[in-house]
Design a protein around this motif. Sequence first.
Motif, PDB file in Angstrom:
ATOM      1  N   TRP A   1     -62.107  68.987 -22.974  1.00 40.49           N
ATOM      2  CA  TRP A   1     -62.671  67.659 -22.794  1.00 40.49           C
ATOM      3  C   TRP A   1     -62.740  66.943 -24.134  1.00 40.49           C
ATOM      4  O   TRP A   1     -62.843  67.564 -25.185  1.00 40.49           O
TER       5      TRP A   1
ATOM      6  N   PHE B   1     -64.853  64.640 -26.857  1.00 45.71           N
ATOM      7  CA  PHE B   1     -66.265  64.681 -27.248  1.00 45.71           C
ATOM      8  C   PHE B   1     -67.090  63.752 -26.371  1.00 45.71           C
ATOM      9  O   PHE B   1     -68.202  64.089 -25.961  1.00 45.71           O
ATOM     10  N   ARG B   2     -66.530  62.606 -26.058  1.00 44.63           N
ATOM     11  CA  ARG B   2     -67.246  61.623 -25.233  1.00 44.63           C
ATOM     12  C   ARG B   2     -67.560  62.172 -23.841  1.00 44.63           C
ATOM     13  O   ARG B   2     -68.649  61.977 -23.317  1.00 44.63           O
ATOM     14  N   HIS B   3     -66.599  62.846 -23.242  1.00 47.50           N
ATOM     15  CA  HIS B   3     -66.806  63.415 -21.907  1.00 47.50           C
ATOM     16  C   HIS B   3     -67.860  64.522 -21.946  1.00 47.50           C
ATOM     17  O   HIS B   3     -68.747  64.591 -21.094  1.00 47.50           O
ATOM     18  N   ALA B   4     -67.751  65.399 -22.943  1.00 47.24           N
ATOM     19  CA  ALA B   4     -68.733  66.482 -23.075  1.00 47.24           C
ATOM     20  C   ALA B   4     -70.128  65.919 -23.334  1.00 47.24           C
ATOM     21  O   ALA B   4     -71.114  66.403 -22.767  1.00 47.24           O
ATOM     22  N   ALA B   5     -70.217  64.895 -24.175  1.00 54.60           N
ATOM     23  CA  ALA B   5     -71.511  64.280 -24.454  1.00 54.60           C
ATOM     24  C   ALA B   5     -72.107  63.663 -23.191  1.00 54.60           C
ATOM     25  O   ALA B   5     -73.316  63.752 -22.955  1.00 54.60           O
ATOM     26  N   TRP B   6     -71.262  63.059 -22.366  1.00 55.86           N
ATOM     27  CA  TRP B   6     -71.723  62.460 -21.108  1.00 55.86           C
ATOM     28  C   TRP B   6     -72.295  63.536 -20.174  1.00 55.86           C
ATOM     29  O   TRP B   6     -73.366  63.365 -19.602  1.00 55.86           O
TER      30      TRP B   6
ATOM     31  N   LEU C   1     -73.463  66.466 -21.029  1.00 53.71           N
ATOM     32  CA  LEU C   1     -74.695  66.993 -21.620  1.00 53.71           C
ATOM     33  C   LEU C   1     -75.844  65.984 -21.510  1.00 53.71           C
ATOM     34  O   LEU C   1     -76.995  66.377 -21.293  1.00 53.71           O
ATOM     35  N   LEU C   2     -75.552  64.708 -21.642  1.00 55.21           N
ATOM     36  CA  LEU C   2     -76.588  63.689 -21.463  1.00 55.21           C
ATOM     37  C   LEU C   2     -77.131  63.718 -20.043  1.00 55.21           C
ATOM     38  O   LEU C   2     -78.341  63.584 -19.824  1.00 55.21           O
TER      39      LEU C   2
ATOM     40  N   TRP D   1     -66.327  72.433 -21.993  1.00 56.92           N
ATOM     41  CA  TRP D   1     -65.787  71.537 -23.010  1.00 56.92           C
ATOM     42  C   TRP D   1     -64.617  72.212 -23.729  1.00 56.92           C
ATOM     43  O   TRP D   1     -63.570  71.623 -23.931  1.00 56.92           O
TER      44      TRP D   1
ATOM     45  N   LEU E   1     -70.881  73.546 -22.421  1.00 57.54           N
ATOM     46  CA  LEU E   1     -70.193  73.767 -23.698  1.00 57.54           C
ATOM     47  C   LEU E   1     -68.943  74.613 -23.502  1.00 57.54           C
ATOM     48  O   LEU E   1     -67.903  74.353 -24.116  1.00 57.54           O
TER      49      LEU E   1
END
Length: 92
Positions: free
Chosen positions: A52, A54-59, A61-62, A47, A44
């Motif tokens: 970054w 949102f898509r990159h941060a979500a990736w 974190l996933l 990010w 976070l």
Amino acid sequence: MPEGLSFVLLLVCTVLKYTTSFNAVPVLGMLHGILFIFYVVFALWAWYAQQWSFRHAAWVLLLSVLPGGGFYAERLLGREEREGLTAPAVAV
């Protein structure tokens, strides 16, 4: 990297718990949990600091919840740093 390694050690200790009298699961479980929390906090923070998408941060974190995902995230972020990329190195 440390979070992924702690996950692998936790898996090994879980197998040992049920096959031998060795039980390090409570200790390694807590260690893995603490390292996981650090992973999420640093992701976070990155990010915000790296701006970054949102898509990159979500990736990223996933990847933290997928077995072995931490190792892949380490490789992905290392490649981005070496190449000086601002966008994700993989298409999600």
